[in-house]
Design a protein around this motif. Sequence first.
Motif, PDB file in Angstrom:
ATOM      1  N   GLY A   1       0.968  -1.080   0.393  1.00  0.00           N
ATOM      2  CA  GLY A   1      -0.051   0.181   0.162  1.00  0.00           C
ATOM      3  C   GLY A   1       0.898   1.340   0.335  1.00  0.00           C
ATOM      4  O   GLY A   1       0.023   2.114  -0.027  1.00  0.00           O
TER       5      GLY A   1
ATOM      6  N   THR B   1       1.137   3.124  -2.114  1.00  0.00           N
ATOM      7  CA  THR B   1       1.098   4.607  -2.356  1.00  0.00           C
ATOM      8  C   THR B   1      -0.109   5.566  -1.682  1.00  0.00           C
ATOM      9  O   THR B   1       0.034   6.384  -2.477  1.00  0.00           O
ATOM     10  N   GLY B   2      -0.349   5.142  -1.325  1.00  0.00           N
ATOM     11  CA  GLY B   2      -1.407   5.668   0.293  1.00  0.00           C
ATOM     12  C   GLY B   2      -1.179   6.336   1.074  1.00  0.00           C
ATOM     13  O   GLY B   2       0.354   6.840   1.353  1.00  0.00           O
ATOM     14  N   SER B   3      -1.765   7.120   2.317  1.00  0.00           N
ATOM     15  CA  SER B   3      -1.472   8.040   2.553  1.00  0.00           C
ATOM     16  C   SER B   3      -0.353   7.293   3.792  1.00  0.00           C
ATOM     17  O   SER B   3       1.140   8.153   4.322  1.00  0.00           O
ATOM     18  N   ILE B   4      -0.851   6.127   4.227  1.00  0.00           N
ATOM     19  CA  ILE B   4       0.312   5.544   5.574  1.00  0.00           C
ATOM     20  C   ILE B   4       1.255   5.235   4.367  1.00  0.00           C
ATOM     21  O   ILE B   4       2.492   5.610   5.046  1.00  0.00           O
TER      22      ILE B   4
ATOM     23  N   ASN C   1      -2.390  -0.789  -5.707  1.00  0.00           N
ATOM     24  CA  ASN C   1      -3.721  -1.554  -6.140  1.00  0.00           C
ATOM     25  C   ASN C   1      -3.345  -1.213  -7.745  1.00  0.00           C
ATOM     26  O   ASN C   1      -2.873  -1.746  -9.368  1.00  0.00           O
TER      27      ASN C   1
ATOM     28  N   ALA D   1      -9.210  -6.043   1.370  1.00  0.00           N
ATOM     29  CA  ALA D   1      -8.157  -6.719   0.665  1.00  0.00           C
ATOM     30  C   ALA D   1      -6.941  -7.605   1.157  1.00  0.00           C
ATOM     31  O   ALA D   1      -5.999  -8.161   0.436  1.00  0.00           O
TER      32      ALA D   1
ATOM     33  N   ALA E   1      -0.576  -1.456   9.980  1.00  0.00           N
ATOM     34  CA  ALA E   1      -1.519  -0.164   9.665  1.00  0.00           C
ATOM     35  C   ALA E   1      -3.087  -0.702   9.229  1.00  0.00           C
ATOM     36  O   ALA E   1      -4.427  -0.299   9.160  1.00  0.00           O
TER      37      ALA E   1
ATOM     38  N   LYS F   1      -6.357  -2.167   9.861  1.00  0.00           N
ATOM     39  CA  LYS F   1      -7.351  -2.615  10.921  1.00  0.00           C
ATOM     40  C   LYS F   1      -8.093  -3.175  10.378  1.00  0.00           C
ATOM     41  O   LYS F   1      -8.557  -4.305  10.570  1.00  0.00           O
ATOM     42  N   GLU F   2      -8.743  -3.127   8.265  1.00  0.00           N
ATOM     43  CA  GLU F   2      -9.388  -4.524   8.300  1.00  0.00           C
ATOM     44  C   GLU F   2      -9.461  -5.319   8.371  1.00  0.00           C
ATOM     45  O   GLU F   2     -10.128  -6.500   8.605  1.00  0.00           O
TER      46      GLU F   2
ATOM     47  N   ASP G   1      -1.933   1.936  14.328  1.00  0.00           N
ATOM     48  CA  ASP G   1      -3.072   2.678  14.156  1.00  0.00           C
ATOM     49  C   ASP G   1      -2.856   3.579  14.488  1.00  0.00           C
ATOM     50  O   ASP G   1      -2.299   3.094  16.381  1.00  0.00           O
TER      51      ASP G   1
ATOM     52  N   MET H   1      -5.688  11.543   5.408  1.00  0.00           N
ATOM     53  CA  MET H   1      -5.973  10.208   5.340  1.00  0.00           C
ATOM     54  C   MET H   1      -6.604   9.958   4.388  1.00  0.00           C
ATOM     55  O   MET H   1      -7.302  10.578   3.905  1.00  0.00           O
ATOM     56  N   GLY H   2      -6.464   8.194   3.719  1.00  0.00           N
ATOM     57  CA  GLY H   2      -6.878   8.089   2.801  1.00  0.00           C
ATOM     58  C   GLY H   2      -8.787   8.845   2.726  1.00  0.00           C
ATOM     59  O   GLY H   2      -8.997   8.594   3.446  1.00  0.00           O
TER      60      GLY H   2
ATOM     61  N   MET I   1       0.827  10.747  11.145  1.00  0.00           N
ATOM     62  CA  MET I   1       1.152   9.536  11.728  1.00  0.00           C
ATOM     63  C   MET I   1       3.045   8.459  11.398  1.00  0.00           C
ATOM     64  O   MET I   1       3.253   7.800  11.864  1.00  0.00           O
TER      65      MET I   1
HETATM   66  P1  NAD Z   1      -5.219   5.352   0.604  1.00  0.00           P
HETATM   67  O1  NAD Z   1      -6.502   4.703   0.257  1.00  0.00           O
HETATM   68  O2  NAD Z   1      -4.205   6.210   0.836  1.00  0.00           O
HETATM   69  O3  NAD Z   1      -3.696   3.971   0.539  1.00  0.00           O
HETATM   70  C1  NAD Z   1      -4.537   2.794   0.617  1.00  0.00           C
HETATM   71  C2  NAD Z   1      -2.882   2.301   0.069  1.00  0.00           C
HETATM   72  O4  NAD Z   1      -3.743   0.544  -1.013  1.00  0.00           O
HETATM   73  C3  NAD Z   1      -2.581   2.376  -1.799  1.00  0.00           C
HETATM   74  O5  NAD Z   1      -1.575   2.091  -2.070  1.00  0.00           O
HETATM   75  C4  NAD Z   1      -3.532   1.591  -2.384  1.00  0.00           C
HETATM   76  O6  NAD Z   1      -2.879   1.494  -4.003  1.00  0.00           O
HETATM   77  C5  NAD Z   1      -3.457   0.284  -2.192  1.00  0.00           C
HETATM   78  N1  NAD Z   1      -4.679  -0.847  -2.278  1.00  0.00           N
HETATM   79  C6  NAD Z   1      -5.991  -0.429  -2.531  1.00  0.00           C
HETATM   80  N2  NAD Z   1      -6.218  -1.511  -2.976  1.00  0.00           N
HETATM   81  C7  NAD Z   1      -5.849  -2.360  -2.948  1.00  0.00           C
HETATM   82  C8  NAD Z   1      -6.280  -3.629  -3.024  1.00  0.00           C
HETATM   83  N3  NAD Z   1      -6.703  -4.165  -3.530  1.00  0.00           N
HETATM   84  N4  NAD Z   1      -4.385  -4.524  -3.644  1.00  0.00           N
HETATM   85  C9  NAD Z   1      -3.346  -4.026  -3.458  1.00  0.00           C
HETATM   86  N5  NAD Z   1      -3.218  -2.847  -2.831  1.00  0.00           N
HETATM   87  C10 NAD Z   1      -4.201  -2.229  -2.397  1.00  0.00           C
HETATM   88  O7  NAD Z   1      -5.651   4.405   2.770  1.00  0.00           O
HETATM   89  P2  NAD Z   1      -4.586   5.050   3.933  1.00  0.00           P
HETATM   90  O8  NAD Z   1      -5.229   5.497   4.579  1.00  0.00           O
HETATM   91  O9  NAD Z   1      -3.106   5.016   3.696  1.00  0.00           O
HETATM   92  O10 NAD Z   1      -4.832   3.705   4.567  1.00  0.00           O
HETATM   93  C11 NAD Z   1      -4.515   2.385   4.972  1.00  0.00           C
HETATM   94  C12 NAD Z   1      -4.489   1.359   5.992  1.00  0.00           C
HETATM   95  O11 NAD Z   1      -4.553   2.109   6.876  1.00  0.00           O
HETATM   96  C13 NAD Z   1      -6.132   1.191   6.020  1.00  0.00           C
HETATM   97  O12 NAD Z   1      -6.647   0.145   6.461  1.00  0.00           O
HETATM   98  C14 NAD Z   1      -6.489   2.627   7.319  1.00  0.00           C
HETATM   99  O13 NAD Z   1      -7.789   2.148   7.964  1.00  0.00           O
HETATM  100  C15 NAD Z   1      -5.120   2.152   7.580  1.00  0.00           C
HETATM  101  N6  NAD Z   1      -4.901   3.740   8.703  1.00  0.00           N
HETATM  102  C16 NAD Z   1      -4.942   4.750   8.150  1.00  0.00           C
HETATM  103  C17 NAD Z   1      -4.451   5.698   8.829  1.00  0.00           C
HETATM  104  C18 NAD Z   1      -4.062   6.711   7.785  1.00  0.00           C
HETATM  105  O14 NAD Z   1      -4.044   8.477   8.456  1.00  0.00           O
HETATM  106  N7  NAD Z   1      -3.909   7.518   6.580  1.00  0.00           N
HETATM  107  C19 NAD Z   1      -4.350   5.724  10.545  1.00  0.00           C
HETATM  108  C20 NAD Z   1      -4.442   4.994  10.218  1.00  0.00           C
HETATM  109  C21 NAD Z   1      -4.541   3.987  10.477  1.00  0.00           C
END
Ligand code: NAD
Length: 404
Positions: free
Chosen positions: A12, A14-17, A40, A108, A126, A128-129, A153, A212-213, A274
Amino acid sequence: MNTAPRLVSVLGSTGSIGVSTLDVIARHPGEFSVYALAANRSVDALLEQCLTFQPRFAVMMDETAAQRLSERLPADCPTEVLQGESGLSAVASAPEVDSVMAAIVGAAGLPSTLAAARAGKTLLLANKESLVMGGHLLMQAVRKSGARLLPIDSEHNAIFQCMPVKQGARPDLAGVSKVLLTASGGPFRTWSFEQMREATPDQACAHPNWSMGRKISVDSASLMNKGLEFIEACWIFDLAPDLVEVVVHPQSIIHSMVQYLDGSVLAQMGNPDMRTPIAYGLGWPERMASGVAPLDLVAAARLDFEAPDEARFPCLRLAREAVAAGGTAMAVCNAANEVAVDAFLAENLRFTAIPQLIEGVLERVSIVEPDSLAVVEAADDEARAVARDLLGQLTGRTTEVNLA
Ligand code: NAD
Ligand code: MG
């Protein structure tokens, strides 16, 4: 220090974390090396990260995206592109890897998180799901393999920091009387039901303290994020649900607290960024710089606390009921929430109908023992199908869902 860098897989990325994780890693050259990056389908972002971090592997879930990434990587880049679930699990469990950042959003992330746990990795959790869905399996895998589970988290990271820890990163509950899970209350903390009924996705994603995402931002607005975290806390710290209390703390300076039998309450504080829990997880058991500005308590000036309002935010109650029901109820609750959040973000469901949809699904899907990944995934599939069915009864955003 003359030791080899620790090899990290960032799932993950490329996401926020993921981006925050790479920011912390980049501050410590020589101490960490990126083994794999995974996302993704965001080819541009993953390509850029590959050029910067030169990982051994890059994984794209999406096949076409994997193809496009391979074509665009320059010949002198050492990165090999993998695709799909098997690629994710391979980089989560490869023998060379030390730490796995599990930061895929949603259900996922479960198979790769489980693969890292089974392979005995240091699991920076991170996602949590995956724990809400497959907590029983994941905690069993952690115990069996001797994996170290370090919660990322912020609340669970705070609780972890406020508890003595035994060898192998197992928290020690001796003397603990309660865990106080703090919640910011989200962007709609002071909104009436009528205002929330008209809320748009952008309003729900405008969190007052955290960036966040979009999925977790909507969860924060509905308080389902706190519901998922309630379940997460029970699993990680092996807590009876009545030992976990949710306290609304709008400033997000205290990230959670542990209360002890002697009346002491330990709190972990810091700016809402974070990179603090991420650096804690990467460096554990040492502390290291994260790039987060030091906390200025005089500027913060005040810390407020209030009880959550479960009448306006029923998701908290639904999560508690799912824990009480046990078995696959938590997976069902999570899946229904994911469908509801997607529908809300696509403007096909009102914000206030999110808990109604989840409750409708929980009433319709039967609960079984979650004794294998296949059973958990079947519960997830069924809950999604039922949720989509209930959604299908709606004619559009202007229709108030009535599932009773
Ligand atoms: P986000 O949407 O910013 O990023 C999600 C990442 O997952 C991306 O890199 C995306 O490409 C990847 N992804 C999505 N679907 C996918 C799949 N089917 N297969 C492979 N990769 C896939 O999300 P986020 O905010 O970074 O959160 C990520 C996780 O961390 C979540 O479970 C969230 O609850 C948890 N979390 C986030 C924060 C926060 O501050 N952002 C804080 C605590 C917990
Ligand atoms: Mg949190």
